[in-house]
Design a protein around this motif. Sequence first.
Motif, PDB file in Angstrom:
ATOM      1  N   GLU A   1     -11.318 -28.412  42.585  1.00 59.40           N
ATOM      2  CA  GLU A   1     -11.102 -27.799  41.315  1.00 59.40           C
ATOM      3  C   GLU A   1     -11.516 -28.837  40.284  1.00 59.40           C
ATOM      4  OE1 GLU A   1      -7.051 -26.914  41.301  1.00 59.40           O
ATOM      5  OE2 GLU A   1      -7.149 -26.127  39.292  1.00 59.40           O
TER       6      GLU A   1
ATOM      7  N   PHE B   1      -3.403 -13.288  39.574  1.00 61.46           N
ATOM      8  CA  PHE B   1      -4.374 -12.314  40.068  1.00 61.46           C
ATOM      9  C   PHE B   1      -4.693 -12.612  41.521  1.00 61.46           C
ATOM     10  CE2 PHE B   1      -5.457 -12.623  35.469  1.00 61.46           C
ATOM     11  CZ  PHE B   1      -4.839 -11.428  35.139  1.00 61.46           C
TER      12      PHE B   1
ATOM     13  N   SER C   1      -4.587 -18.691  45.468  1.00 58.33           N
ATOM     14  CA  SER C   1      -5.074 -19.896  44.799  1.00 58.33           C
ATOM     15  C   SER C   1      -4.082 -20.424  43.779  1.00 58.33           C
ATOM     16  CB  SER C   1      -6.437 -19.661  44.164  1.00 58.33           C
ATOM     17  OG  SER C   1      -6.291 -18.780  43.100  1.00 58.33           O
TER      18      SER C   1
ATOM     19  N   TYR D   1     -12.602 -28.312  28.060  1.00 61.20           N
ATOM     20  CA  TYR D   1     -13.898 -27.707  27.748  1.00 61.20           C
ATOM     21  C   TYR D   1     -13.964 -27.260  26.311  1.00 61.20           C
ATOM     22  CZ  TYR D   1     -14.436 -27.962  32.688  1.00 61.20           C
ATOM     23  OH  TYR D   1     -14.551 -28.449  33.952  1.00 61.20           O
TER      24      TYR D   1
ATOM     25  N   GLY E   1     -11.906 -22.888  32.296  1.00 58.97           N
ATOM     26  CA  GLY E   1     -12.523 -24.073  32.888  1.00 58.97           C
ATOM     27  C   GLY E   1     -14.031 -24.079  32.737  1.00 58.97           C
ATOM     28  N   ARG E   2     -14.699 -24.426  33.811  1.00 58.87           N
ATOM     29  CA  ARG E   2     -16.159 -24.559  33.735  1.00 58.87           C
ATOM     30  C   ARG E   2     -16.852 -23.233  33.460  1.00 58.87           C
ATOM     31  NH1 ARG E   2     -14.653 -24.889  38.899  1.00 58.87           N
ATOM     32  NH2 ARG E   2     -15.519 -23.431  40.395  1.00 58.87           N
TER      33      ARG E   2
ATOM     34  N   ARG F   1      -5.857 -21.890  35.549  1.00 57.57           N
ATOM     35  CA  ARG F   1      -7.270 -22.187  35.777  1.00 57.57           C
ATOM     36  C   ARG F   1      -7.653 -21.934  37.235  1.00 57.57           C
ATOM     37  NH1 ARG F   1     -10.216 -27.908  34.576  1.00 57.57           N
ATOM     38  NH2 ARG F   1     -10.029 -27.284  32.425  1.00 57.57           N
ATOM     39  N   SER F   2      -6.796 -22.351  38.173  1.00 58.74           N
ATOM     40  CA  SER F   2      -7.101 -22.113  39.593  1.00 58.74           C
ATOM     41  C   SER F   2      -7.150 -20.627  39.874  1.00 58.74           C
ATOM     42  CB  SER F   2      -6.035 -22.696  40.506  1.00 58.74           C
ATOM     43  OG  SER F   2      -5.604 -23.906  40.054  1.00 58.74           O
ATOM     44  N   ASP F   3      -6.181 -19.914  39.312  1.00 64.76           N
ATOM     45  CA  ASP F   3      -6.090 -18.473  39.542  1.00 64.76           C
ATOM     46  C   ASP F   3      -7.351 -17.781  39.001  1.00 64.76           C
ATOM     47  OD1 ASP F   3      -5.070 -16.004  40.145  1.00 64.76           O
ATOM     48  OD2 ASP F   3      -3.727 -15.902  38.417  1.00 64.76           O
ATOM     49  N   PHE F   4      -7.693 -18.076  37.757  1.00 64.54           N
ATOM     50  CA  PHE F   4      -8.849 -17.435  37.116  1.00 64.54           C
ATOM     51  C   PHE F   4     -10.147 -17.785  37.852  1.00 64.54           C
ATOM     52  CE2 PHE F   4      -7.146 -16.712  32.516  1.00 64.54           C
ATOM     53  CZ  PHE F   4      -6.049 -16.070  33.039  1.00 64.54           C
TER      54      PHE F   4
ATOM     55  N   SER G   1     -10.593 -18.613  40.858  1.00 67.40           N
ATOM     56  CA  SER G   1     -10.670 -17.983  42.163  1.00 67.40           C
ATOM     57  C   SER G   1     -11.068 -16.515  42.050  1.00 67.40           C
ATOM     58  CB  SER G   1      -9.332 -18.157  42.864  1.00 67.40           C
ATOM     59  OG  SER G   1      -9.179 -17.216  43.859  1.00 67.40           O
ATOM     60  N   VAL G   2     -10.543 -15.813  41.043  1.00 73.86           N
ATOM     61  CA  VAL G   2     -10.928 -14.417  40.833  1.00 73.86           C
ATOM     62  C   VAL G   2     -12.435 -14.331  40.577  1.00 73.86           C
ATOM     63  CG1 VAL G   2     -10.753 -12.464  39.240  1.00 73.86           C
ATOM     64  CG2 VAL G   2      -8.690 -13.630  40.003  1.00 73.86           C
TER      65      VAL G   2
ATOM     66  N   GLN H   1     -14.798 -16.578  41.364  1.00 71.89           N
ATOM     67  CA  GLN H   1     -15.572 -16.975  42.546  1.00 71.89           C
ATOM     68  C   GLN H   1     -15.599 -15.887  43.609  1.00 71.89           C
ATOM     69  OE1 GLN H   1     -13.803 -20.656  43.709  1.00 71.89           O
ATOM     70  NE2 GLN H   1     -15.257 -21.880  42.519  1.00 71.89           N
ATOM     71  N   ARG H   2     -14.457 -15.252  43.810  1.00 72.37           N
ATOM     72  CA  ARG H   2     -14.381 -14.235  44.850  1.00 72.37           C
ATOM     73  C   ARG H   2     -15.125 -12.961  44.455  1.00 72.37           C
ATOM     74  NH1 ARG H   2     -11.187 -15.180  48.923  1.00 72.37           N
ATOM     75  NH2 ARG H   2     -10.343 -13.116  49.271  1.00 72.37           N
TER      76      ARG H   2
ATOM     77  N   PHE I   1      -9.609  -7.656  35.344  1.00 73.75           N
ATOM     78  CA  PHE I   1      -8.265  -7.945  35.853  1.00 73.75           C
ATOM     79  C   PHE I   1      -7.267  -8.089  34.704  1.00 73.75           C
ATOM     80  CE2 PHE I   1      -9.696  -9.022  40.190  1.00 73.75           C
ATOM     81  CZ  PHE I   1      -8.578  -8.641  40.914  1.00 73.75           C
ATOM     82  N   LEU I   2      -7.676  -8.843  33.683  1.00 75.62           N
ATOM     83  CA  LEU I   2      -6.802  -9.063  32.527  1.00 75.62           C
ATOM     84  C   LEU I   2      -6.478  -7.732  31.856  1.00 75.62           C
ATOM     85  CD1 LEU I   2      -8.494 -12.253  31.031  1.00 75.62           C
ATOM     86  CD2 LEU I   2      -6.140 -12.125  31.824  1.00 75.62           C
TER      87      LEU I   2
END
Lengths: 261, 206
Positions: free
Chosen positions: A35, A222, A226, A261, B81-82, B176-179, B181-182, B184-185, B196-197
């Motif tokens: 991450e 969601f 993760s 960011y 994030g990125r 950030r991890s949750d978002f 991952s959504v 990426q998947r 989703f939001l």
Amino acid sequence: MKTLKISLIALLLAFSAPAFAQEDSTASNDDSYYEEGYAGYYDPLEGVNRQILKFNNVMDKYVFYPLIDGYRFIVPSQGRKVISNFLRNLKSPVDLANQILQGDWDGMKNTAFRFTVNTFAGFGGTLDVAAWEGYEHESEDFGQTMAVWGIGDGPYLVIPFLGPASMRDGLGYGVDGLMNPINHYYNNTDERHIAYKLTAASFFEMKNQLSDFEKSQKKNSFDYYSALRSVIYQNRQSEIADYKKHKSNGTSRFVPQYEEY
Amino acid sequence: MKNTKTMRSIFLTLFSLLMVLPVFASAQASQKAENFVENRVQETLNFVGDSSISMTEKKAKFEKMLNASFDMKTVARFALGRFWRKLPKSDQARYYDLFENYIVNVYAQRFDEYSGQKFDVTGSRAEQNGDFIVFSELRPDKGANVFVDWRIREKGGQLKVIDVIVEGISMSVTQRSDFASVIQRNGGDISALLDFLDKQIVASKN
């Protein structure tokens, strides 16, 4: 039997050595493993882990949460506190051993003081008298000890029934069980079942404490998988940094650092 | 001889004053951050725990407080994030909006839990990047105290919250991890997250 267990763990450790080489410092721009901007996790078994988490979630819903609801209905909150204090006090020798192995002198003093006071003045550990005096509980385990020794997390695992842990921490919990003198005592008598029952009770107590958090996290994320993984790693980081020790004095508490960011 | 001694002591006094000045200034700023958190949280706990106010009204008040006290744009960008850089400019406003609604709904579910909680700021510290961390404790009627830390940043002369850290777990990092991952998947598709939001907000209204 005992030697068998120990050699089994030694063997596991030996085989997993290359896995442990995956340290945080190797965090690169490899999106699939790390991450960005935050302490990395290594999750090469994500596919299998997700399946196991699904299984665990079903167990939670149909077995553990109903049991916990029943437990909370039958036992009033004061009683639950007594049970949780008692089980936690029994684990003190493990906390102490790990603090010795970590060279955590202040922690050792704290745990030794707590164990003595709570066992004798706190009616066999059912009351946490020491905490009233500001000697708060600090959770230690062999996973944290290994982290202090510089051993990396290794791959992230979701263990059936038990839940998520890094390979290092999963092994650490096993070692904690072996360290516990109470387990040794009962294993060497005819009352081995007591050791098993205590372990089961501790597990149930852990589940009980986690369940509210789990439920709200399941609802508000969601991708629970993760979000949970992130929480597990953050929680371990702050435990390893002995977050709890600094709870009371305020200004030295650990907070995550990250890129923006 | 005596003169040089006086000179030296004057010089030393001045020097130590100069050294102390920035520390003093930062301690003052740190105190300001503590007061800021103390006031805003107390205000929020007051109306959240007030049973005479309806849920819709509470939500509206909470949203107002959020906008006044949090730097919501920074929080929203951090959660992406990125992927922030990959979000088309035309979608930015929509994302900010969805994110804010999402946060309000997440907290609104827990309004009941907050009633009757006592709150204390226990300290603060200045970070190297200029942020302040304010340390606090929530003390519920029953159950253990919850340790909540606030990352505060000065934006345009005003203090703003940019992260909430509960028992060592950063809300921003978890989001950030949750978002991520959504996204990426869904093959790197940011609009999947926006959907989703959207859905979550609709679901919470029912």
